[in-house]
Write a protein that holds these residues in place. Structure first.
Motif, mmCIF file in Angstrom:
data_model
loop_
_atom_site.group_PDB
_atom_site.id
_atom_site.type_symbol
_atom_site.label_atom_id
_atom_site.label_comp_id
_atom_site.label_asym_id
_atom_site.label_seq_id
_atom_site.Cartn_x
_atom_site.Cartn_y
_atom_site.Cartn_z
ATOM 1 N N LEU A 128 -5.383 9.057 11.750
ATOM 2 C CA LEU A 128 -4.749 8.968 10.433
ATOM 3 C C LEU A 128 -5.351 7.874 9.563
ATOM 4 C CD1 LEU A 128 -2.428 9.900 8.554
ATOM 5 C CD2 LEU A 128 -0.954 8.248 9.729
ATOM 6 N N VAL A 129 -5.751 6.765 10.187
ATOM 7 C CA VAL A 129 -6.220 5.597 9.437
ATOM 8 C C VAL A 129 -7.399 5.899 8.509
ATOM 9 C CG1 VAL A 129 -7.429 3.389 9.757
ATOM 10 C CG2 VAL A 129 -5.276 3.818 10.935
ATOM 11 N N PRO A 130 -8.415 6.681 8.899
ATOM 12 C CA PRO A 130 -9.523 6.951 7.969
ATOM 13 C C PRO A 130 -9.072 7.567 6.647
ATOM 14 C CG PRO A 130 -10.149 7.603 10.183
ATOM 15 C CD PRO A 130 -8.694 7.252 10.236
ATOM 16 N N PHE A 131 -8.057 8.426 6.667
ATOM 17 C CA PHE A 131 -7.568 9.038 5.429
ATOM 18 C C PHE A 131 -6.869 7.990 4.554
ATOM 19 C CE2 PHE A 131 -7.805 12.495 8.514
ATOM 20 C CZ PHE A 131 -8.527 13.449 7.801
ATOM 21 N N ILE A 132 -6.118 7.096 5.197
ATOM 22 C CA ILE A 132 -5.456 6.023 4.455
ATOM 23 C C ILE A 132 -6.495 5.113 3.816
ATOM 24 C CG2 ILE A 132 -3.931 4.026 4.667
ATOM 25 C CD1 ILE A 132 -2.541 5.466 6.990
ATOM 26 N N LEU A 133 -7.536 4.773 4.571
ATOM 27 C CA LEU A 133 -8.573 3.885 4.058
ATOM 28 C C LEU A 133 -9.352 4.521 2.912
ATOM 29 C CD1 LEU A 133 -9.899 2.395 7.405
ATOM 30 C CD2 LEU A 133 -8.700 1.154 5.598
ATOM 31 N N ARG A 134 -9.574 5.827 2.993
ATOM 32 C CA ARG A 134 -10.297 6.504 1.911
ATOM 33 C C ARG A 134 -9.487 6.459 0.615
ATOM 34 N NH1 ARG A 134 -11.778 12.007 3.983
ATOM 35 N NH2 ARG A 134 -12.679 10.654 5.579
ATOM 36 N N THR A 135 -8.179 6.682 0.735
ATOM 37 C CA THR A 135 -7.313 6.592 -0.439
ATOM 38 C C THR A 135 -7.301 5.173 -0.983
ATOM 39 O OG1 THR A 135 -5.907 8.341 0.481
ATOM 40 C CG2 THR A 135 -4.978 7.016 -1.296
ATOM 41 N N TRP A 136 -7.240 4.201 -0.091
ATOM 42 C CA TRP A 136 -7.249 2.786 -0.485
ATOM 43 C C TRP A 136 -8.538 2.435 -1.226
ATOM 44 C CZ3 TRP A 136 -6.884 -1.924 3.389
ATOM 45 C CH2 TRP A 136 -6.469 -3.061 2.690
ATOM 46 N N MET A 137 -9.655 2.956 -0.755
ATOM 47 C CA MET A 137 -10.931 2.671 -1.405
ATOM 48 C C MET A 137 -10.944 3.179 -2.843
ATOM 49 S SD MET A 137 -14.781 3.875 -0.318
ATOM 50 C CE MET A 137 -14.409 5.606 -0.623
ATOM 51 N N TYR A 138 -10.435 4.404 -3.052
ATOM 52 C CA TYR A 138 -10.443 4.985 -4.395
ATOM 53 C C TYR A 138 -9.525 4.243 -5.351
ATOM 54 C CZ TYR A 138 -12.967 8.951 -2.375
ATOM 55 O OH TYR A 138 -13.905 9.747 -1.757
ATOM 56 N N THR A 139 -8.525 3.538 -4.824
ATOM 57 C CA THR A 139 -7.596 2.794 -5.691
ATOM 58 C C THR A 139 -7.930 1.304 -5.753
ATOM 59 O OG1 THR A 139 -6.053 2.511 -3.830
ATOM 60 C CG2 THR A 139 -5.708 4.420 -5.274
ATOM 61 N N SER A 140 -9.105 0.928 -5.234
ATOM 62 C CA SER A 140 -9.478 -0.490 -5.190
ATOM 63 C C SER A 140 -10.620 -0.835 -6.139
ATOM 64 C CB SER A 140 -9.854 -0.896 -3.756
ATOM 65 O OG SER A 140 -8.762 -0.720 -2.891
ATOM 66 N N GLY A 141 -11.061 0.128 -6.939
ATOM 67 C CA GLY A 141 -12.108 -0.166 -7.910
ATOM 68 C C GLY A 141 -13.467 -0.413 -7.298
ATOM 69 N N VAL A 142 -13.755 0.225 -6.172
ATOM 70 C CA VAL A 142 -15.060 0.046 -5.537
ATOM 71 C C VAL A 142 -16.168 0.617 -6.414
ATOM 72 C CG1 VAL A 142 -16.499 0.688 -3.554
ATOM 73 C CG2 VAL A 142 -14.113 -0.001 -3.207
ATOM 74 N N MET A 143 -15.945 1.793 -6.967
ATOM 75 C CA MET A 143 -17.009 2.458 -7.729
ATOM 76 C C MET A 143 -16.670 2.670 -9.205
ATOM 77 S SD MET A 143 -14.992 4.549 -5.818
ATOM 78 C CE MET A 143 -15.905 4.803 -4.302
ATOM 79 N N TRP A 144 -15.565 2.079 -9.657
ATOM 80 C CA TRP A 144 -15.245 2.130 -11.084
ATOM 81 C C TRP A 144 -14.395 0.920 -11.448
ATOM 82 C CZ3 TRP A 144 -13.462 7.224 -9.004
ATOM 83 C CH2 TRP A 144 -12.289 7.088 -8.257
ATOM 84 N N LYS A 169 -0.380 -0.369 -13.496
ATOM 85 C CA LYS A 169 -1.327 -1.465 -13.711
ATOM 86 C C LYS A 169 -1.051 -2.628 -12.763
ATOM 87 C CE LYS A 169 -2.001 -0.435 -18.641
ATOM 88 N NZ LYS A 169 -1.882 -0.964 -20.020
ATOM 89 N N ILE A 170 0.236 -2.917 -12.550
ATOM 90 C CA ILE A 170 0.599 -4.027 -11.654
ATOM 91 C C ILE A 170 0.198 -3.722 -10.215
ATOM 92 C CG2 ILE A 170 2.542 -5.302 -10.665
ATOM 93 C CD1 ILE A 170 3.945 -5.033 -13.382
ATOM 94 N N LEU A 171 0.486 -2.491 -9.760
ATOM 95 C CA LEU A 171 0.124 -2.107 -8.390
ATOM 96 C C LEU A 171 -1.381 -2.177 -8.163
ATOM 97 C CD1 LEU A 171 2.483 0.935 -7.596
ATOM 98 C CD2 LEU A 171 2.581 -1.384 -6.648
ATOM 99 N N LEU A 172 -2.142 -1.718 -9.132
ATOM 100 C CA LEU A 172 -3.601 -1.765 -9.008
ATOM 101 C C LEU A 172 -4.103 -3.206 -9.022
ATOM 102 C CD1 LEU A 172 -4.651 1.196 -11.353
ATOM 103 C CD2 LEU A 172 -4.660 1.157 -8.850
ATOM 104 N N ALA A 173 -3.467 -4.048 -9.829
ATOM 105 C CA ALA A 173 -3.920 -5.437 -9.961
ATOM 106 C C ALA A 173 -3.647 -6.258 -8.710
ATOM 107 C CB ALA A 173 -3.253 -6.084 -11.172
ATOM 108 N N VAL A 174 -2.503 -6.019 -8.052
ATOM 109 C CA VAL A 174 -2.146 -6.823 -6.873
ATOM 110 C C VAL A 174 -2.677 -6.223 -5.564
ATOM 111 C CG1 VAL A 174 -0.061 -7.665 -8.009
ATOM 112 C CG2 VAL A 174 0.091 -5.671 -6.513
ATOM 113 N N ASN A 175 -3.333 -5.084 -5.634
ATOM 114 C CA ASN A 175 -3.948 -4.465 -4.469
ATOM 115 C C ASN A 175 -4.871 -5.482 -3.792
ATOM 116 O OD1 ASN A 175 -5.551 -3.041 -2.676
ATOM 117 N ND2 ASN A 175 -6.252 -1.535 -4.164
ATOM 118 N N PRO A 176 -4.616 -5.860 -2.531
ATOM 119 C CA PRO A 176 -5.405 -6.929 -1.910
ATOM 120 C C PRO A 176 -6.899 -6.640 -1.824
ATOM 121 C CG PRO A 176 -4.031 -5.792 -0.288
ATOM 122 C CD PRO A 176 -3.578 -5.339 -1.628
ATOM 123 N N ALA A 177 -7.265 -5.397 -1.539
ATOM 124 C CA ALA A 177 -8.691 -5.061 -1.480
ATOM 125 C C ALA A 177 -9.345 -5.290 -2.835
ATOM 126 C CB ALA A 177 -8.877 -3.614 -1.026
ATOM 127 N N ALA A 178 -8.654 -4.873 -3.908
ATOM 128 C CA ALA A 178 -9.184 -5.072 -5.262
ATOM 129 C C ALA A 178 -9.275 -6.549 -5.603
ATOM 130 C CB ALA A 178 -8.305 -4.339 -6.274
#
Length: 307
Positions: free
Chosen positions: A216-232, A246-255
């Motif tokens: 299950l973890v790889p799917f969670i991580l893929r979603t996390w990557m897309y919401t962490s501003g890695v490529m945008w 905006k607040i959720l995206l800003a406080v995202n620890p990976a971001a």
């Protein structure tokens, strides 16, 4: 409650000693200073045990890293080739086909930092999930603090990141010379390492109980990557969205850790692109997840390797 007459003779106690008759097992254990095998130590004692095994943790991590690509012809080169190939794929798909590079200066450098920094967290979580279940033989054969396993996986990923930093910095040097702000990368990575360690400890306990977590973890991580501003840019993507998004995206620890790395290394990434109180957020995530994850893992110390 059972009495001594219901139990086999204990070491150190004469069989059938009259003064022991009628004592409960707990009273006998107290009398002869016996302890339960595998009992969870106190938190302070547990930390001391881990510290005494710090050389084992580092050596185990180094050995795992060295053995990771032994069957590949190019060996350790894959430590940097894998994220570089990911960067090429993301650049073509998101930068060229979707056109996200139009809104981001120095897009290749921006993307490279995002990929390398997120990969550090991603691999710490992936390897941490399997750190108990894939080392059951060692865990059942030897007595040591089980937290050594997930911590060593995070140390392994830190070692791999240090190799990758050479490539990442070389990519940044294409567009700008080094500046004093590059030094900010050091505390940012230290905080991310603490955060990753806590997260690895959390998923290690979950993975030891629920073996399907590894699927299950790889799917969670893929979603996390897309919401962490890695490529945008999250600033661009969140434009016009509700304030809570905006607040959720800003406080995202990976971001948060990715943004700090970009701010440290790229002159084109300005302070106004950082979330408010970004360093406070970085410290808070490291402390809460680092300490909380450690305590969460320690509380199940007696259960690892059983069943």
């Amino acid at each position: 409650m059972s009495t001594v007459t219901d139990m086999p003779p204990l070491p150190g106690a004469p069989e059938g000693a009259p003064e022991d008759r009628g004592l409960t097992p707990k009273q006998l254990a107290d009398k002869y200073a016996l302890a339960v095998s595998g009992r969870r130590p106190g938190l302070v004692t547990y930390v001391k045990q881990l510290w005494r095994r710090r050389q084992f943790i580092v050596s185990f991590a180094t050995a795992k890293l060295t053995a990771q690509y032994t069957t590949a012809k190019m060996g350790q080169l894959w430590q940097v080739l894998t994220p570089l190939l990911n960067i090429l794929v993301y650049y073509f798909v998101f930068g060229v086909l979707l056109g996200t590079k139009r809104n981001i200066p120095d897009f290749i450098q921006y993307l490279s930092i995002g990929v390398f920094i997120f990969t550090f967290t991603q691999q710490a979580v992936l390897q941490g999930t399997r750190s108990i279940s894939s080392n059951l033989g060692l865990i059942r054969a030897l007595h040591f603090p089980r937290a050594c396993m997930p911590i060593s996986t995070t140390v392994q990923q830190l070692q791999q990141l240090l190799f990758s930093l050479v490539v990442m910095i070389a990519i940044v040097l294409v567009v700008q010379p080094p500046t004093l702000t590059w030094l900010l990368l050091i505390p940012a990575l230290v905080l991310q390492f603490v955060f990753n360690t806590g997260l690895s400890l959390i998923v290690a306990r979950l993975g030891a109980k629920v073996t399907d977590m590894a699927q299950l973890v790889p799917f969670i991580l893929r979603t996390w990557m897309y919401t962490s501003g890695v490529m945008w840019s999250l600033t661009v993507v969140s434009h016009g969205k509700p304030e809570w998004v905006k607040i959720l995206l800003a406080v995202n620890p990976a971001a948060v850790y990715i943004d700090l790395a970009r701010y440290s290394l790229l002159d084109s990434f300005h302070a106004n692109q950082l979330p408010h109180h970004v360093w406070l957020l970085a410290v808070a995530w490291a402390v809460v997840v680092g300490i909380g994850g450690f305590i969460y893992f320690w509380r199940a110390e007696e259960e690892y390797g059983r069943g």
